[in-house]
Write a protein that holds these residues in place. Structure first.
Motif, short mmCIF file in Angstrom:
data_model
loop_
_atom_site.label_atom_id
_atom_site.label_comp_id
_atom_site.label_asym_id
_atom_site.label_seq_id
_atom_site.Cartn_x
_atom_site.Cartn_y
_atom_site.Cartn_z
N TRP A 68 0.95 -1.09 0.02
CA TRP A 68 -0.04 -0.08 -0.03
C TRP A 68 0.86 1.14 0.06
CZ3 TRP A 68 -3.93 1.63 4.28
CH2 TRP A 68 -4.68 2.39 3.70
N LYS A 69 1.32 1.73 -1.20
CA LYS A 69 2.34 2.73 -1.31
C LYS A 69 1.97 3.52 -2.64
CE LYS A 69 6.07 0.03 -3.34
NZ LYS A 69 6.06 0.90 -4.59
N ARG A 70 2.67 4.61 -2.84
CA ARG A 70 2.54 5.24 -4.30
C ARG A 70 3.68 5.97 -4.26
NH1 ARG A 70 -0.43 4.55 -8.65
NH2 ARG A 70 -1.33 6.53 -9.42
N GLY A 71 4.17 6.19 -5.56
CA GLY A 71 5.48 6.69 -5.84
C GLY A 71 5.24 8.20 -6.78
N TYR A 72 5.67 9.39 -6.57
CA TYR A 72 5.77 10.51 -7.26
C TYR A 72 6.98 10.84 -7.56
CZ TYR A 72 0.92 10.38 -5.45
OH TYR A 72 -0.37 10.13 -5.28
N LEU A 73 7.23 11.54 -9.17
CA LEU A 73 8.37 12.31 -9.11
C LEU A 73 8.19 13.65 -9.50
CD1 LEU A 73 11.29 12.16 -10.29
CD2 LEU A 73 10.35 11.75 -12.56
N LEU A 74 8.55 14.51 -8.78
CA LEU A 74 8.42 15.85 -9.00
C LEU A 74 9.87 16.52 -9.52
CD1 LEU A 74 7.01 17.10 -5.48
CD2 LEU A 74 5.79 16.02 -7.46
N TYR A 75 9.70 16.74 -10.95
CA TYR A 75 10.96 17.59 -11.68
C TYR A 75 10.52 18.62 -12.28
CZ TYR A 75 8.52 15.81 -15.95
OH TYR A 75 7.67 15.76 -16.93
N GLY A 76 11.58 19.53 -12.34
CA GLY A 76 11.63 20.88 -12.93
C GLY A 76 12.71 21.85 -12.42
N PRO A 77 12.72 22.84 -12.93
CA PRO A 77 13.63 23.70 -12.72
C PRO A 77 13.84 24.22 -11.10
CG PRO A 77 13.00 24.87 -14.65
CD PRO A 77 12.20 23.61 -13.99
N PRO A 78 14.96 24.76 -10.50
CA PRO A 78 14.86 25.15 -8.89
C PRO A 78 13.81 26.19 -9.00
CG PRO A 78 16.95 24.80 -9.81
CD PRO A 78 16.41 24.66 -10.96
N GLY A 79 13.13 26.58 -7.91
CA GLY A 79 12.18 27.55 -7.62
C GLY A 79 10.88 27.50 -7.99
N THR A 80 10.56 26.19 -8.57
CA THR A 80 9.14 26.01 -9.28
C THR A 80 8.02 25.42 -8.25
OG1 THR A 80 9.94 24.09 -10.33
CG2 THR A 80 9.74 25.86 -11.59
N GLY A 81 8.44 24.98 -7.00
CA GLY A 81 7.48 24.82 -6.13
C GLY A 81 7.38 23.27 -5.74
N LYS A 82 8.53 22.51 -6.01
CA LYS A 82 8.57 21.15 -5.70
C LYS A 82 8.72 21.02 -4.25
CE LYS A 82 12.40 20.49 -8.19
NZ LYS A 82 12.47 21.77 -8.89
N SER A 83 9.34 21.63 -3.37
CA SER A 83 9.24 21.44 -1.78
C SER A 83 7.70 21.98 -1.53
CB SER A 83 10.46 22.19 -1.31
OG SER A 83 11.60 21.73 -1.70
N SER A 84 7.34 23.14 -1.76
CA SER A 84 6.11 23.56 -1.37
C SER A 84 5.04 22.74 -1.65
CB SER A 84 5.78 24.58 -2.08
OG SER A 84 6.84 25.87 -1.79
N LEU A 85 5.20 21.97 -2.70
CA LEU A 85 4.08 20.80 -3.21
C LEU A 85 4.16 19.72 -2.45
CD1 LEU A 85 1.74 19.62 -4.90
CD2 LEU A 85 3.48 19.04 -6.65
N ILE A 86 5.14 19.20 -1.78
CA ILE A 86 5.47 17.91 -1.04
C ILE A 86 4.75 18.55 0.38
CG2 ILE A 86 7.20 16.71 0.43
CD1 ILE A 86 9.13 16.96 -2.12
N ALA A 87 4.94 19.48 0.77
CA ALA A 87 4.26 20.27 2.34
C ALA A 87 2.90 20.14 2.07
CB ALA A 87 4.99 21.43 2.55
N ALA A 88 2.30 20.64 0.83
CA ALA A 88 1.00 20.90 0.55
C ALA A 88 0.35 19.50 0.62
CB ALA A 88 0.71 21.43 -0.62
N MET A 89 1.18 18.39 0.03
CA MET A 89 0.52 16.94 -0.01
C MET A 89 0.62 16.34 1.44
SD MET A 89 2.65 15.80 -3.14
CE MET A 89 2.28 13.74 -3.06
N ALA A 90 1.38 16.75 2.13
CA ALA A 90 1.47 16.30 3.77
C ALA A 90 0.50 16.87 4.42
CB ALA A 90 2.94 16.50 4.21
N ASN A 91 0.31 18.02 4.22
CA ASN A 91 -0.75 18.78 4.89
C ASN A 91 -2.09 18.48 4.69
OD1 ASN A 91 0.98 20.50 6.45
ND2 ASN A 91 0.94 22.21 4.84
N TYR A 92 -2.23 17.89 3.21
CA TYR A 92 -3.71 17.61 2.59
C TYR A 92 -4.13 16.18 3.36
CZ TYR A 92 -7.37 16.13 -0.34
OH TYR A 92 -8.41 15.70 -1.19
N LEU A 93 -3.01 15.39 3.18
CA LEU A 93 -3.35 13.98 4.09
C LEU A 93 -3.11 13.91 5.22
CD1 LEU A 93 -1.37 12.00 1.05
CD2 LEU A 93 -3.90 12.09 1.20
#
Length: 246
Positions: free
Chosen positions: A30-55
């Motif tokens: 029971w697991k799920r894998g995500y790849l967040l990719y793109g240039p620095p400063g595009t919100g990857k870390s913020s999205l991880i925090a948002a996912m954690a807050n949402y769940l």
């Protein structure tokens, strides 16, 4: 974040947390894998925090450079709690993985290897716990080993790109509480031609709580960035011309 992509991600997260019986029935961890990719400063870390807050999940940050062996990696996995997000940061530049050992010695278990990491992600050890999400974060997707990218390891690939006009409107709404402004058109025209990260836009919007002042500052910032880009391009062309003359 693009509204359509945001909706797809939320739907995927909701579906994941509701499917305990499904994962058990088909015999999958029971697991799920995500790849967040793109240039620095595009919100990857913020999205991880948002996912954690949402769940309402815990977050564990894993730096592969600090892991010395496959066995240490397994111990870390076992020590993480259920209902958690495990973040593997900047895998493209933090470590170079191959099927060979990453150091001297003859025991595969004494060094961190690509096969050890793959076993950690979707091998038998990945079943040690429930309701886990593994997030890989990278600036350069093309530098990753293809074996890491397949479904079951990184199930959903999310491209975090430069700021778009629609993304700017969301930021303006969040930071300034406005939906429209006479400077929007000018700013959006700049964004269609420039590579500007959401972090850069947010930084400008935070400089004033007054919409007129904040947006005027952003427009000036974008105008200056465009000028600098034009000057840089002109310098490159001049260099090429000089080299051809030689």
């Amino acid at each position: 974040m693009d509204p359509k992509l945001k909706e797809e991600l939320i739907d995927d997260l909701d579906r994941f947390v509701k499917r305990k019986e499904f994962y058990g029935r088909v015999g999958k961890a029971w697991k799920r894998g995500y790849l967040l990719y793109g240039p620095p400063g595009t919100g990857k870390s913020s999205l991880i925090a948002a996912m954690a807050n949402y769940l309402k999940f815990d977050v564990y940050d894993l730096e592969l450079m600090q892991i010395r062996s496959n066995s240490e990696l397994r111990r870390l996995l076992v020590s993480t709690a259920n209902r958690s997000i495990l973040v593997i940061e900047d895998i493209d530049c933090s470590i170079e993985l191959s099927d060979q050992k990453l150091g001297g010695g003859s025991n595969n278990d004494s060094q961190l290897t690509l096969s050890g990491l793959l076993n950690f992600i979707d091998g038998p050890w990945s079943s040690c716990g429930d309701e886990r999400i593994i997030v890989f974060r990278t600036n350069y997707k093309d530098k990753l080993d293809p074996a890491l990218l397949r479904p079951g390891r990184m199930d959903m690939h999310i491209h975090m790109s430069y700021c778009t006009p629609s993304g700017f409107k969301i930021l303006a709404s969040n930071y300034l509480g406005i939906k429209t402004h006479h400077l929007f058109n000018e700013i959006e025209e700049f964004l269609k031609k420039l590579e500007v990260t959401p972090a850069e836009i947010a930084e400008q919007l935070m400089k004033s709580e007054e919409a007129d002042k904040a947006l005027a500052g952003l427009a000036a910032f974008l105008k200056n960035k465009k000028t600098m880009n034009c000057n840089a391009e002109a310098k490159i062309e001049e260099t090429k011309d000089n080299e051809q003359e030689k």
